[in-house]
Design a protein around this motif. Sequence first.
Motif, PDB file in Angstrom:
ATOM      1  N   ASP A 289     -86.711 -46.117  80.375  1.00 20.56           N
ATOM      2  CA  ASP A 289     -86.808 -46.649  79.002  1.00 20.56           C
ATOM      3  C   ASP A 289     -87.684 -45.755  78.139  1.00 20.56           C
ATOM      4  OD1 ASP A 289     -85.158 -48.802  79.339  1.00 20.56           O
ATOM      5  OD2 ASP A 289     -86.763 -50.155  79.930  1.00 20.56           O
ATOM      6  N   ASP A 290     -88.750 -45.226  78.737  1.00 26.28           N
ATOM      7  CA  ASP A 290     -89.638 -44.355  77.974  1.00 26.28           C
ATOM      8  C   ASP A 290     -88.908 -43.079  77.560  1.00 26.28           C
ATOM      9  OD1 ASP A 290     -91.500 -46.275  78.512  1.00 26.28           O
ATOM     10  OD2 ASP A 290     -92.238 -45.252  80.317  1.00 26.28           O
ATOM     11  N   ARG A 291     -88.084 -42.609  78.467  1.00 25.06           N
ATOM     12  CA  ARG A 291     -87.290 -41.417  78.120  1.00 25.06           C
ATOM     13  C   ARG A 291     -86.379 -41.718  76.942  1.00 25.06           C
ATOM     14  NH1 ARG A 291     -85.074 -37.675  82.745  1.00 25.06           N
ATOM     15  NH2 ARG A 291     -86.975 -37.332  83.931  1.00 25.06           N
ATOM     16  N   LEU A 292     -85.731 -42.902  77.039  1.00 28.77           N
ATOM     17  CA  LEU A 292     -84.850 -43.289  75.935  1.00 28.77           C
ATOM     18  C   LEU A 292     -85.629 -43.329  74.631  1.00 28.77           C
ATOM     19  CD1 LEU A 292     -82.552 -46.245  77.077  1.00 28.77           C
ATOM     20  CD2 LEU A 292     -81.870 -43.942  76.394  1.00 28.77           C
ATOM     21  N   GLN A 293     -86.789 -43.941  74.734  1.00 28.35           N
ATOM     22  CA  GLN A 293     -87.608 -44.100  73.539  1.00 28.35           C
ATOM     23  C   GLN A 293     -87.990 -42.735  72.974  1.00 28.35           C
ATOM     24  OE1 GLN A 293     -90.942 -46.709  74.075  1.00 28.35           O
ATOM     25  NE2 GLN A 293     -91.083 -47.029  71.881  1.00 28.35           N
ATOM     26  N   ALA A 294     -88.361 -41.845  73.878  1.00 24.57           N
ATOM     27  CA  ALA A 294     -88.766 -40.517  73.434  1.00 24.57           C
ATOM     28  C   ALA A 294     -87.589 -39.815  72.763  1.00 24.57           C
ATOM     29  CB  ALA A 294     -89.265 -39.705  74.619  1.00 24.57           C
ATOM     30  N   ARG A 295     -86.408 -40.008  73.346  1.00 20.45           N
ATOM     31  CA  ARG A 295     -85.251 -39.298  72.826  1.00 20.45           C
ATOM     32  C   ARG A 295     -84.787 -39.886  71.499  1.00 20.45           C
ATOM     33  NH1 ARG A 295     -80.901 -38.634  77.291  1.00 20.45           N
ATOM     34  NH2 ARG A 295     -82.765 -37.982  78.411  1.00 20.45           N
ATOM     35  N   LEU A 296     -84.860 -41.232  71.395  1.00 19.85           N
ATOM     36  CA  LEU A 296     -84.279 -41.890  70.217  1.00 19.85           C
ATOM     37  C   LEU A 296     -85.281 -42.126  69.098  1.00 19.85           C
ATOM     38  CD1 LEU A 296     -82.089 -44.431  72.168  1.00 19.85           C
ATOM     39  CD2 LEU A 296     -81.248 -42.519  70.804  1.00 19.85           C
ATOM     40  N   GLY A 297     -86.552 -42.072  69.419  1.00 18.27           N
ATOM     41  CA  GLY A 297     -87.570 -42.198  68.383  1.00 18.27           C
ATOM     42  C   GLY A 297     -87.555 -43.542  67.688  1.00 18.27           C
ATOM     43  N   SER A 298     -87.598 -43.496  66.368  1.00 16.68           N
ATOM     44  CA  SER A 298     -87.778 -44.736  65.629  1.00 16.68           C
ATOM     45  C   SER A 298     -86.561 -45.655  65.755  1.00 16.68           C
ATOM     46  CB  SER A 298     -88.064 -44.431  64.164  1.00 16.68           C
ATOM     47  OG  SER A 298     -86.948 -43.781  63.612  1.00 16.68           O
ATOM     48  N   LEU A 299     -85.403 -45.068  66.062  1.00 13.80           N
ATOM     49  CA  LEU A 299     -84.225 -45.915  66.266  1.00 13.80           C
ATOM     50  C   LEU A 299     -84.490 -46.914  67.385  1.00 13.80           C
ATOM     51  CD1 LEU A 299     -81.330 -46.419  65.368  1.00 13.80           C
ATOM     52  CD2 LEU A 299     -80.566 -44.804  67.106  1.00 13.80           C
ATOM     53  N   TYR A 300     -85.088 -46.400  68.456  1.00  9.95           N
ATOM     54  CA  TYR A 300     -85.395 -47.251  69.589  1.00  9.95           C
ATOM     55  C   TYR A 300     -86.397 -48.351  69.191  1.00  9.95           C
ATOM     56  CZ  TYR A 300     -86.293 -48.559  74.450  1.00  9.95           C
ATOM     57  OH  TYR A 300     -86.398 -49.242  75.620  1.00  9.95           O
ATOM     58  N   ASP A 301     -87.347 -47.984  68.342  1.00 10.03           N
ATOM     59  CA  ASP A 301     -88.312 -48.981  67.880  1.00 10.03           C
ATOM     60  C   ASP A 301     -87.621 -50.114  67.117  1.00 10.03           C
ATOM     61  OD1 ASP A 301     -90.225 -47.440  69.020  1.00 10.03           O
ATOM     62  OD2 ASP A 301     -90.750 -46.400  67.152  1.00 10.03           O
ATOM     63  N   TRP A 302     -86.618 -49.737  66.334  1.00 10.26           N
ATOM     64  CA  TRP A 302     -85.851 -50.756  65.615  1.00 10.26           C
ATOM     65  C   TRP A 302     -85.150 -51.682  66.596  1.00 10.26           C
ATOM     66  CZ3 TRP A 302     -84.984 -52.150  60.500  1.00 10.26           C
ATOM     67  CH2 TRP A 302     -85.703 -51.393  59.548  1.00 10.26           C
ATOM     68  N   TRP A 303     -84.631 -51.080  67.672  1.00 15.29           N
ATOM     69  CA  TRP A 303     -83.964 -51.921  68.672  1.00 15.29           C
ATOM     70  C   TRP A 303     -84.961 -52.863  69.311  1.00 15.29           C
ATOM     71  CZ3 TRP A 303     -80.709 -47.720  71.710  1.00 15.29           C
ATOM     72  CH2 TRP A 303     -79.775 -47.170  70.826  1.00 15.29           C
ATOM     73  N   GLN A 304     -86.081 -52.275  69.698  1.00 13.55           N
ATOM     74  CA  GLN A 304     -87.085 -53.091  70.370  1.00 13.55           C
ATOM     75  C   GLN A 304     -87.613 -54.181  69.436  1.00 13.55           C
ATOM     76  OE1 GLN A 304     -90.218 -50.744  72.202  1.00 13.55           O
ATOM     77  NE2 GLN A 304     -89.857 -51.925  74.060  1.00 13.55           N
ATOM     78  N   GLY A 305     -87.709 -53.834  68.143  1.00 11.73           N
ATOM     79  CA  GLY A 305     -88.182 -54.806  67.161  1.00 11.73           C
ATOM     80  C   GLY A 305     -87.087 -55.717  66.640  1.00 11.73           C
ATOM     81  N   LYS A 306     -85.927 -55.638  67.252  1.00 12.11           N
ATOM     82  CA  LYS A 306     -84.798 -56.508  66.896  1.00 12.11           C
ATOM     83  C   LYS A 306     -84.423 -56.369  65.425  1.00 12.11           C
ATOM     84  CE  LYS A 306     -86.968 -59.323  70.318  1.00 12.11           C
ATOM     85  NZ  LYS A 306     -88.137 -60.167  70.462  1.00 12.11           N
ATOM     86  N   TYR A 307     -84.573 -55.183  64.920  1.00 11.39           N
ATOM     87  CA  TYR A 307     -84.242 -54.874  63.518  1.00 11.39           C
ATOM     88  C   TYR A 307     -85.041 -55.715  62.525  1.00 11.39           C
ATOM     89  CZ  TYR A 307     -80.244 -52.286  65.384  1.00 11.39           C
ATOM     90  OH  TYR A 307     -79.453 -51.396  66.061  1.00 11.39           O
ATOM     91  N   TYR A 308     -86.052 -56.372  63.034  1.00 14.57           N
ATOM     92  CA  TYR A 308     -87.005 -57.115  62.176  1.00 14.57           C
ATOM     93  C   TYR A 308     -86.361 -58.156  61.272  1.00 14.57           C
ATOM     94  CZ  TYR A 308     -89.662 -53.238  63.949  1.00 14.57           C
ATOM     95  OH  TYR A 308     -90.235 -52.339  64.801  1.00 14.57           O
ATOM     96  N   TRP A 309     -85.307 -58.785  61.773  1.00 17.91           N
ATOM     97  CA  TRP A 309     -84.657 -59.845  60.993  1.00 17.91           C
ATOM     98  C   TRP A 309     -85.617 -60.996  60.725  1.00 17.91           C
ATOM     99  CZ3 TRP A 309     -79.826 -60.235  58.816  1.00 17.91           C
ATOM    100  CH2 TRP A 309     -78.905 -59.230  59.141  1.00 17.91           C
TER     101      TRP A 309
END
Lengths: 665, 534
Positions: free
Chosen positions: A570-590
């Motif tokens: 998951d960390d690799r994914l996060q590193a590769r995807l950057g802020s996109l991954y944060d949006w996913w993790q943050g559920k797009y902040y709906w």
Amino acid sequence: MDVSLLVRLILLLPLVGALVNGLAPLFLPSLRQSEGLIGTLGTAVVAIPFALTLYLFMTYGGDPVVVDFYTWMAAGDLSLDFAYRVDELSLIMTLIVTGVGGVIHLYSVGYMHGDDGFWRFFAYLNLFIFAMLNLVLANNLPVLFLGWEGVGLCSYLLIGFWYTDLSNSAAANKAFIVNRIGDFAFLMAMFLLFSELGSLDFDVLLNEGVSALSASTINWAVLLLFIGATGKSAQIPLFVWLPDAMAGPTPVSALIHAATMVTSGLYLLARLSPLVLNAPVIMAVIAIVGALTAIMAATIAIAQYDIKKVLAYSTVSQLGYMFMAAGVGAFFVAIFHVLTHAFFKACLFLGSGSVIHSMEHVEHELEHEHGEDMSDFDPQDMRTMGNLGRFMPSTSATYLIATFAISGIPLLAGFFSKDEILFKAFEYGFNGHPYAWFVWGVGIITALLTAFYMTRSYVLTFRGSPRWPKPDVVHPHESPTTMTAPLWILAFFSVVAGFIGLPAVIADGKWNLIHHYLGAPYGGPVAEPELAAHVPLALEWGLIALGSLIAIGGVAWAWRSYSAHGVAYDDRLQARLGSLYDWWQGKYYWDEAYDRTVVRPLLEGSRQGLWPFDDYVVDGAVNGVARLAQGASGVLRRLQTGVVQNYALAIVLGVVLVIGLMLFG
Amino acid sequence: MDIPYLTSLVIFAPTVGALLVLLMRSVDAIRWTALGTTAVTFLLSIGLYVGFDPSGSLANGPQLADLSAAWFPDAIDIKYFVGIDGLNLLLVMLTTLIGPIVVLSSWTYIESKHKGYYSLLLLLQTGITGVFCAFDLFLFYIFFELTLIPMYFIIGIWGGKERIYAAVKFVIYTLVGSLLMLVAIIYLGYQAGNAVNAGVFTADWYTLLEYNIPLGTQTWLFFLFALSFAIKVPLFPLHTWLPDAHVQAPTGGSVILAGVLLKMGTYGLVRFCLPLFPNVAQEYAMLFAVLAVIGIIYGALVARVQPDAKSLVAYSSVSHLGFVVLGIFAFTPEAMQGAIIQMVNHGLSTGALFLLVGMLYERRHTRLMDDYGGIAKSVPVLTFFMVFSVLASAGLPGLNGFVGEFLILLGAFKSTVVGSPVLIALATTGVILAAVYLLWMVYKTFFGALTNEANRDMADMNGREFALMAPLAALMLIIGFAPNPFLQKSEAATDFLLETMETKRMAVQKAADEAAPVAERLEITPDAAVDNAK
């Protein structure tokens, strides 16, 4: 047996169960511990209706039967009956509800063992079945709505089941209120249709309605009903309640928030399909919303650690697939996916329940026998699991089967239904509806993501090395048979259920049994658009191959990555995807967005605006008038001299005035 | 079995009971007399329900009518004239049902001056029943004012800290309205007398119906009546006496207030404002509908931020009665029948909510929701009834509230008078908001961890409390699943009312058109006529 009697029994048995299980222990607390009695009754009142429905299904003659109980309300033009409709569509749905419902009731006997609220749980679950049966059997919109809100109520009661934790109750409130927003639109649709047609019966709506209603009325009505569906079936923009709904006991997540209730929106659209087909613009909206929801939820699911959250977002995503199907006119395929999804998603949820159950034992054992500080331990967090397959073979095997099924591995249930959706989207695009291409494309990408995140959840949970404290000393145990037996039943159907919908490439669609059963061209209730252009056979084979490759590719990718790296991937994914991954993790902040734009302004506006306004302006004006009157009376008081002659004079003057007014006025 | 003077018996049995109460010495004797009286009254009223023929035409007069000769023959036609029709039957039943329930709810709540309390309570019931049954406008007015005095004392003597302020506000506010109505009644009586009753002042509802009031007069008469009723309902922005009165009143007072007293306002609109002043009622229907919808939303939003549970329920009344007013001014049979049944529904569910909040108050002497939290664990039965009543109040299908709201909104949407989709959509948001504030109350009060030690040993509902809640809950369920027998009672009356209004409206309009000055009519030039034809 008489159909009318059967329908009565099917509907009323769960209600009786709910009343007995709910009221008797409420007023006679000594009964609350009688788990055997309560569990048996609770399961029987669902299992018997299942058997009766099976009998109805076997003996169904092909003509819809309407069973009219009595008049619910009549006023003016409105005449509304408690009327129920037995036809192919309601039979399929009733079989799912009572069948999957029965299995989950059985599972709950084990899962809820020892809980103080065992009796309440079964009462709510029975009540849910009653409401859900009203929903799928109703012969008019208001009775459907009764079931629609009824299942919402049960969902509320069950999400907040463990009410001593306030966050559960908050999730319950959120679910009810967000659903009510959808229900608001549902109500408006009924008002509109009634004002135009003078009836809300399906017979009128689907026959006269289609021809008598203007295009704009149909568009509005379908749009409003779809908004209602986005509430119950968790689509953008109203899906936000479903992930939180996982606060409820896991059997509830399986039954209500995966297999049955959340598919009501699809049922509604399929039931009204002749009407929906006449709203092509809204169909495009439905398909696009479904597609966007599917991919959005799939991306969120990739970045979650809570096993139930993964499944929750997966459900949102799969519901999106069903709406894609509805939006390209393939209503029967949507129902097909409802059916297969009911099996594999229920299996996954119950599997996760089995996992959580045993992780809770691990937690308990560590805390009480080994003195570990477990306050930060979350039995639903996949980061603390790993290698559970070794200890829980049945749970692991069934979870894997269901994972393959949802991923669309060839010949399993999800493969057929999901491929059919994608094919129908492709075909609709092929017939000159460009939005369907977009839907198809999104569907393909989402299929890859689905295979990926589901395999991720399997590998993190059941493979690799254990990650809870002291894994050498303490380890989890397989759940009891009352829990594993339902898993195997559901896993079995996750394998075979797809064969009722073999694709058109095989014998020219002759073996697409569900199409032949439900489809209007074959006398069923589910309408479909007429399509002139047919996708060439070779291209169709190509699409199937593409779908299979994507599924296998997604599974293989996640399997290799997470087997090799574990959670660290998951960390690799996060590193590769950057802020996109944060949006996913943050559920797009709906949630945050709604909080900021709707909830807070309304609350603070009421607290700091309306309430003071009421106190100081509205009431202030009232008191101001009163004070004015008081002041004036201070002046007038001087007239009250206490001298009788003055009063007499005033009276005489008054009389003269009145007489004058009467004479000349 | 035919009981003579049954309607009058139902009205005045509580008065007899009030006198009996005054003769009693012990507290127990007082309570039991009050309970016995209200119970007997309720049983008698069942005779009304059974004896009422819903298919009977209202045109020939009310059923089960009791009629005296005119009190001042040949001079003024004011008389004792009561009866039952489809518009009041359910409200009378509601009043007689609430009677014993209120007595039971006061059993231990009232701790002093029992004799005064129970006799006033009974007197109040006579006043309310009389209001609903009167077919003479003057008699209606007498009963209308009669309700004011007992309620004033009930709030003022047995109320909370700010009881005097609340009681005085209640009395003056409603009195202002009703005095204006009195002026209108007197003027109307003379005008109608001159027009249709050989010059004799009349207050007979049927005679008044025969009189087609000219447009100009209709306008201000309508507003004098409507103002009085709107205060009673209460319609936004005339509602601020209500939260004060509710919060200060003892539980029994609140239950009567919300359960039946407010319905005198909505009932007055239906019985008098609409049929007597049909042209103006229709002309200004949109105004009332808009105020009603503002009330629905406004009441709900303010309810949500109340820290006091009783105040929350009070504001919910403002919201819920907005639906009733909307239904009344929609002029469709669906909405009108919906409004009538919704009056009953609101009485049942809001009455129940006040009873339950009162039970909490009796146990802990606080109404602030912050002082509770997590009490579901200690009072499961009370929690059950609370959730049940909340759901009924929030309009869950299968319970009573849905039936009324659904019919009202359905009928209002198709109404040619107020049926603006945007307006009805705004009204329908009340369904969302009701869930918001009611579930909030349940959440704050009953769920979560039991943090306040004082709540741990709270007793659950006792037998008496169960006995008074169970019939309410049962009725909510019965009306929810089988409302039709109740709806049928008001069907013929509603049709009569709407037809009469339409006939009268046309007649008045025609008269107005004919009376218009010739010059005005000539303003329609041939060109304009051609335009019109297009």
